[in-house]
Design an enzyme around this catalytic site. Structure first.
Site, mmCIF file in Angstrom:
data_model
loop_
_atom_site.group_PDB
_atom_site.id
_atom_site.type_symbol
_atom_site.label_atom_id
_atom_site.label_comp_id
_atom_site.label_asym_id
_atom_site.label_seq_id
_atom_site.Cartn_x
_atom_site.Cartn_y
_atom_site.Cartn_z
ATOM 1 N N CYS A 1 -20.184 0.152 -2.658
ATOM 2 C CA CYS A 1 -20.168 -0.949 -1.681
ATOM 3 C C CYS A 1 -21.257 -0.740 -0.618
ATOM 4 O O CYS A 1 -21.151 0.166 0.208
ATOM 5 C CB CYS A 1 -18.779 -1.006 -1.053
ATOM 6 S SG CYS A 1 -18.647 -2.047 0.400
ATOM 7 N N CYS B 1 -20.110 -0.966 2.996
ATOM 8 C CA CYS B 1 -19.300 0.219 3.318
ATOM 9 C C CYS B 1 -20.211 1.378 3.728
ATOM 10 O O CYS B 1 -19.915 2.098 4.684
ATOM 11 C CB CYS B 1 -18.458 0.648 2.121
ATOM 12 S SG CYS B 1 -17.251 -0.571 1.567
#
Length: 104
Positions: A29, A32
């Protein structure tokens, strides 16, 4: 910041006193990964107000599924073991710190 798993979620979050923020994330991600240095700064600057923990959703899928997490990064804020608020997506440090201060 400490990493937690499905196995220790109860002990680390649901049975804790005070504010605990859990950052649900994954290696793949991009947002993230962008959030990681922000959360590390917030964690060190606000350690007297909140404990920040990380949970990898790929390694521990049961807990995020139980909270209905469909998008990451997802920040779940708990107070005395109860979920009190959620933020999804990449947020700037100022938004995250004012959000925590609202409950501290």
């Amino acid at each position: 910041m400490k990493s937690i798993t499905d196995a220790d979620f109860d002990a680390e979050v649901l049975k804790s006193k005070g504010l605990v923020l859990v950052d649900f994330w994954a290696e793949w991600c991009g947002p993230c990964r962008q959030l990681l240095p922000i959360m590390e700064e917030v964690s060190s600057e606000m350690k007297d107000k909140v404990e920040i923990l990380k949970m990898n959703v790929d390694e521990s899928p049961s807990t995020p599924a139980g909270f209905g997490i469909r998008s990451i990064p997802a920040l779940l804020l708990f107070k005395d073991g109860k979920l009190i608020d959620t933020k999804v997506g990449l947020n700037p440090k100022s938004v995250i710190t004012s959000w925590i201060n609202q409950y501290a």
